[in-house]
Design an enzyme around this catalytic site. Structure first.
Site: not given
Ligand code: F6P
Length: 367
Positions: A144, A186, A292
């Protein structure tokens, strides 16, 4: 061999995994053991392993050949030791506070210090443990890129690469079918990943939590593109994006409203709003955990190795209570007390927002 303040330390990975964790572990371990002669104890599954005393010595064969491997050889969890929930404790430990167990296990494992690799929550816990008197050093990890105090976290660039490659693929099918393609990325609290991948992938619309969007403005932008002969659009949405109406609500009410909506996530709602307003066929792709997974990008391998060796140097110099950071392209460190409880969101005057607007990107507002 240079003299070190630390003879033996523990290392753990905590929170959401990301590409680069093993590269960072390798950077810490090779420098700490090879240069400073330290012993290394790998703690399993984040802070949960420290609460349970689940640690084992790591030797060179443990951190050899892991530079390019995704995930974390240590395992991870989202355990928050300072948040009470006794369901994880063995019967003999129920009632004992988790920080107390951590301090006990620090002794049992004969640790002089602890290196933690994690995001906001992990480094906040690191600060609290440091305040309890433990020698702790943090490394900033998350796809992030929303950790205060550092310009960049490892994992972020790999996720940008993965998301951008996916957006490129959506372009060809959107163009072939004259469709609007919504891709949800995300990033709950901050839109860094959507912003950078949106720019890299040529997204026509980028919706981020920092700029609550107006569904009408999004529809008008897509219709304008259609009137200019571009029968397709790419809409990049951060999972934490929200409408202007939602932004005006108290958090609890916003959550209740969302739970009642017939959409599994924001990307589906944005797509429905676009299709209803424009009549254009719209499809949704939620990239999810692909962002990820897998091997770290070369940039992240270098960044994670740099951060890892910097952490080993902080250990050797006895500079505890700090998080390794990148500031203006220089590796440094910041006090954990400055990082704790904060989130680095995108400033509305950030140059990358200006860059996107200058190439015609719509942020769902009337800029
Ligand atoms: O913190 C990184 C992150 O990938 C967020 O972007 C995402 O919303 C969250 O973790 C998912 O958490 P979990 O892995 O617990 O489902």
């Amino acid at each position: 061999m240079p003299k070190s303040a630390v003879k033996r330390f523990g290392i753990l990975t905590s929170g959401g995994d990301c590409p680069g964790l093993n590269a960072a572990i390798r950077g810490v371990a090779k420098a700490a053991s090879g240069v400073f002669g330290m012993e290394i104890v790998g703690i399993s599954n984040g802070y949960r392993g420290l609460i349970e005393g689940d640690g084992r010595e790591l030797y060179s064969e443990d951190f050899s050949g892991i530079l390019t491997r995704g995930g974390t050889i240590l395992g991870s969890s989202r355990e928050k030791p300072f948040k009470p929930d006794d369901d994880l404790l063995k019967d003999s430990d129920v009632g004992k506070d988790k920080p107390g167990l951590i301090k006990e296990n620090f002794e049992k494992l004969r640790l002089d210090a602890l290196v933690v690799l994690g995001g906001n929550g992990t480094n906040t816990t690191a600060h609290l443990l440091s305040r309890e008197g433990l020698n702790v050093i943090g490394l900033p990890k998350t796809i992030d890129n929303d950790i205060w105090g550092t310009d960049v976290t490892f994992g972020f660039h790999s996720a940008v690469d993965i998301a951008t490659e996916s957006i490129d693929r959506l372009h060809s099918t959107a163009h072939s079918h004259n469709r609007v393609m919504v891709i949800e990325l995300m990033g709950h609290k901050a839109g860094w990943l959507a912003l950078y991948a949106g720019i890299a992938g040529g997204g026509d619309v980028i919706l981020i939590p920092e700029i609550p969007y107006d569904a009408g403005a999004v529809a008008r932008d897509i219709e304008k593109r259609r009137s200019e002969g571009k029968g397709f659009s790419i809409v990049v949405v951060a999972e934490g994006a929200l409408s202007k109406e939602e932004a005006a609500l108290p958090k609890k009410e916003r959550k209740r409203l969302r739970e009642k909506m017939p959409y599994p996530s924001i990307g589906y709602r944005v797509a429905a709003e676009i299709q209803s307003a424009t009549g254009m066929e719209t499809r949704v792709t939620v990239l999810g955990y692909l962002q990820r997974g897998g091997t770290p990008s070369p940039y992240d391998r270098v960044l994670a190795t740099t951060f890892g060796t910097a952490a080993a140097e902080l250990l050797a110099r006895g500079r505890f209570g700090r998080m390794v950071a990148m500031k203006d392209a220089c590796v440094s460190s910041v006090p954990l007390s400055e990082v704790a409880e904060k989130t680095k969101t995108i400033p509305l005057d950030h140059h990358m927002i200006d860059t996107a607007r200058l190439v015609g990107t719509c942020f769902g507002d009337e800029a």
